[in-house]
Scaffold this motif. Structure first.
Motif, PDB file in Angstrom:
ATOM      1  N   LEU A  14      52.539  63.055  19.434  1.00 12.62           N
ATOM      2  CA  LEU A  14      53.606  62.061  19.516  1.00 12.62           C
ATOM      3  C   LEU A  14      53.153  60.816  20.270  1.00 12.62           C
ATOM      4  N   THR A  15      52.337  60.992  21.301  1.00 12.63           N
ATOM      5  CA  THR A  15      51.839  59.842  22.052  1.00 12.63           C
ATOM      6  C   THR A  15      50.984  58.947  21.163  1.00 12.63           C
ATOM      7  N   LYS A  16      50.127  59.558  20.370  1.00 16.06           N
ATOM      8  CA  LYS A  16      49.286  58.775  19.460  1.00 16.06           C
ATOM      9  C   LYS A  16      50.132  58.065  18.399  1.00 16.06           C
ATOM     10  N   ALA A  17      51.102  58.766  17.837  1.00 16.54           N
ATOM     11  CA  ALA A  17      51.929  58.188  16.776  1.00 16.54           C
ATOM     12  C   ALA A  17      52.772  57.029  17.300  1.00 16.54           C
ATOM     13  N   ARG A  18      53.352  57.217  18.477  1.00 15.04           N
ATOM     14  CA  ARG A  18      54.219  56.175  19.027  1.00 15.04           C
ATOM     15  C   ARG A  18      53.429  54.996  19.585  1.00 15.04           C
ATOM     16  N   GLY A  19      52.128  55.174  19.768  1.00 16.83           N
ATOM     17  CA  GLY A  19      51.295  54.090  20.264  1.00 16.83           C
ATOM     18  C   GLY A  19      50.595  53.315  19.167  1.00 16.83           C
ATOM     19  N   LEU A  20      50.953  53.588  17.912  1.00 20.63           N
ATOM     20  CA  LEU A  20      50.256  52.950  16.798  1.00 20.63           C
ATOM     21  C   LEU A  20      50.397  51.428  16.780  1.00 20.63           C
ATOM     22  N   ARG A  32      64.194  68.430  18.589  1.00 23.22           N
ATOM     23  CA  ARG A  32      62.955  68.711  19.300  1.00 23.22           C
ATOM     24  C   ARG A  32      63.266  69.379  20.623  1.00 23.22           C
ATOM     25  N   GLY A  33      62.520  70.433  20.928  1.00 24.72           N
ATOM     26  CA  GLY A  33      62.699  71.127  22.184  1.00 24.72           C
ATOM     27  C   GLY A  33      61.731  70.607  23.224  1.00 24.72           C
ATOM     28  N   ALA A  34      61.432  71.440  24.220  1.00 26.06           N
ATOM     29  CA  ALA A  34      60.456  71.062  25.238  1.00 26.06           C
ATOM     30  C   ALA A  34      59.087  70.929  24.575  1.00 26.06           C
ATOM     31  N   ALA A  35      58.452  69.795  24.774  1.00 27.77           N
ATOM     32  CA  ALA A  35      57.198  69.519  24.086  1.00 27.77           C
ATOM     33  C   ALA A  35      56.044  70.308  24.681  1.00 27.77           C
ATOM     34  N   ASP A  69      63.718  57.291  20.046  1.00 26.20           N
ATOM     35  CA  ASP A  69      63.860  58.742  19.928  1.00 26.20           C
ATOM     36  C   ASP A  69      63.751  59.242  18.498  1.00 26.20           C
ATOM     37  N   GLY A  70      63.700  58.331  17.540  1.00 26.53           N
ATOM     38  CA  GLY A  70      63.585  58.772  16.164  1.00 26.53           C
ATOM     39  C   GLY A  70      64.924  59.150  15.563  1.00 26.53           C
ATOM     40  N   ALA A 108      66.368  50.489  11.553  1.00 21.70           N
ATOM     41  CA  ALA A 108      65.575  51.154  12.596  1.00 21.70           C
ATOM     42  C   ALA A 108      64.122  51.301  12.138  1.00 21.70           C
ATOM     43  N   ARG A 109      63.607  50.255  11.480  1.00 19.30           N
ATOM     44  CA  ARG A 109      62.274  50.353  10.899  1.00 19.30           C
ATOM     45  C   ARG A 109      61.293  49.316  11.429  1.00 19.30           C
TER      46      ARG A 109
END
Length: 544
Positions: free
Chosen positions: A418-424, A407-410, A519-520, A510-511
């Motif tokens: 990504l914020t929504k996905a990581r906040g699930l 992943r580069g600069a977002a 960081d995935g 890692a699940r």
């Protein structure tokens, strides 16, 4: 109000954890619960061995399994208990009709419920049978506590008795000569019976539910019970029988068999380790999930007996609704019985689990139809979830040598997804704690649809020619969103989620939900060849 009326009618009348199939797992991580957080001890009702398992049994078991799996992924100690209720007059009569011993009959039917749980990937920690020696010890201990507290006395009872309902009815309660449930009744001459002083516990029950609004759910059921307790006086409950022998004997009086509901409800204590094990630790998080038809036993009789015995009531009682098929009541006479194994054979385990938990608000009634099932399987799981995973992984395989891109600069669009996905996990947790499982799944669905919109708008297949570097970044963001989605789907669709995580290169260790904030998958990880996670269901019009 029919349920409330039934509640009133009935209320006015007089083992060790090592037996479990799977060990309790505990995952700790950054987002895991604090060490002093309550464990989750979640129970299905124990199913009565007088009939074959049906969709309602599967529904309750899968819901409890999803809640338990979520708790484990969230770092909490969690235990799921299910099992079978094997005593009572109905079982004795059924066994006699087949010419077999009651225990043999119960063992055979109990096996079908264990098979049901296994076939739906229900990861129970304990499958309890009320014919176990450990359970007899627990029932004996509870009875003696009630007796020592002066809560049991010997009296007599007579009246109309319903074998199917395992209870008495007065003349005024009969409807066209039958029980209010529609079952047949028979007159029982006056017989001795032990009684529990339920009449002393109405005010305490009302105080219990008023002091803790979350103890009894959903809100409609809580209101029904509170309304009843405010309007009706409880009468002492007959808790023994002398007209049959298949059951646990009353301590010190072999002529009496303990009322089957007293026997059955005590299983929740037995499975926690009562009276000698570390049952109190598990009991702090006791959560009973039941069908609305047996709410009265769990919301009135059971807490009253526990408090009378000097034991704490459960932390939560939740009553869910019933299933219909194509808008009609499910019954043998209508020929529309939904056989759980047929659903698995036609739609698959994970698609069936997902449908049961997402189709209706958990707590309300639900309707099963082929149209709705296919909309869930094909319209969402295959088209929205599976297709996105397949497109993303296939592009990685074809254009990036099958290795995870960096992943580069977002961009703002990247960051938003990504914020929504990581906040699930944070979004889902309060819903799962409230057993609003449909709302928890709706949180994931929203991110799935956001991810599809992101993917379509970014059009990485076009970027391949104009901006390969940006193509790789888009694929990396999409894969990261899919990783978060798959982690959160594990409690609900364990097999499909595991397949997604495998294809995305996520290691087994890692699940947990705590990994959402990580960081995935590292760049350069070689991914397996992609394959469909949710194949479309092709079914003939006359199918199930």
């Amino acid at each position: 109000m029919r349920r409330l009326a039934m509640l009133g009618l009935l209320a006015r009348r007089a083992a060790p954890l090592q037996a479990g199939r799977r060990a309790v797992t505990r995952v700790r991580g950054v987002a895991a619960a604090a060490a002093d957080e309550l464990p989750l001890y979640i129970t299905t009702p124990i199913y009565y061995v007088n009939a074959a398992p049906h969709i309602g049994h599967a529904y309750t078991s899968v819901a409890c399994d999803a809640a338990c799996r979520f708790a484990k992924l969230d770092g909490r100690d969690a235990l799921l208990v299910t099992g079978t209720d094997e005593h009572g007059e109905k079982v004795e009569e059924s066994a006699t009709a087949e010419g077999v011993a009651p225990l043999d009959f119960a063992t055979r039917v109990s096996g079908t419920f264990r098979d049901l749980a296994d076939s739906f990937d229900v990861d129970y920690g304990r499958f309890i049978r009320t014919t176990e020696p450990a359970h007899a010890v627990a029932v004996d201990a509870l009875w003696k506590k009630l007796e020592d507290a002066g809560q049991i006395y010997l009296g007599a009872y007579e009246g109309w008795y319903c074998v199917r309902d395992e209870c008495y009815y007065t003349e005024g309660e009969l409807v066209d000569g039958k029980a209010p449930t529609g079952a047949d009744v028979e007159w029982r001459a006056k017989e001795p019976s032990y009684f529990f002083k339920l009449s002393e516990w109405g005010d305490r029950l009302q105080e219990l539910y008023e002091s803790d609004p979350d103890l009894l759910g959903p809100k409609t059921r809580r209101n029904e019970v509170l309304s009843f307790l405010e309007m009706e006086d409880l009468r002492d409950l007959s808790i023994s029988r002398t007209t049959f022998s298949w059951g646990l004997q009353v301590p010190g009086d072999d002529a009496h068999v303990i009322y089957v509901w007293v026997d059955a409800l005590t299983n929740y204590l037995t499975a926690a380790g009562f009276p000698d094990g570390d049952w109190q630790n598990w009991w702090r998080g006791a959560t009973h999930v039941v069908g609305k038809d047996i709410l009265r036993f769990h919301a009135v009789y059971w807490p009253a007996m526990l408090m009378a015995a000097g034991l704490p009531p459960p932390k939560k009682i939740f009553a869910h609704g019933w299933w219909t098929k194509d808008g009609q009541k499910i019954s043998k006479s209508l020929g529309n019985v939904v056989v759980p194994q047929d659903l698995i054979d036609t739609y698959g385990i994970d698609a069936t689990r997902y449908f049961l938990l997402s189709e209706v608000p958990f707590g309300g009634d639900g309707d099963f139809s082929r149209t709705a099932m296919l909309a869930s399987c094909n319209g969402f799981l295959a088209n929205a979830v599976g297709n996105l995973c397949q497109r993303c992984c296939s592009m990685v395989a074809k254009n990036l040598k099958g290795s995870t891109p960096a992943r580069g600069a977002a961009t703002p669009e990247d960051e938003e997804l990504l914020t929504k996905a990581r906040g699930l996990a944070d979004a889902m947790r309060p819903h799962v704690d409230a057993l609003a499982l449909h709302k928890a799944l709706a949180e994931v669905e929203a991110v799935v649809r956001d991810a599809n919109r992101y993917f379509d708008a970014a059009a990485p297949w076009k970027l391949k020619k104009t901006d390969p570097e940006r193509m790789a970044e888009v694929l990396a963001v999409a894969q990261e969103a899919l990783r978060c989605i798959a982690i959160c789907y594990q409690p609900f669709m364990p097999r499909a989620a595991a397949k997604m995580l495998d294809q995305l290169g996520v290691p087994d260790d890692a699940r947990s939900l705590s990994e959402l904030s990580g960081d995935g998958v590292a760049a350069g990880v070689v991914l397996p060849k992609p394959s469909p996670v949710f194949p479309r269901i092709e079914e003939e019009e006359e199918g199930a």
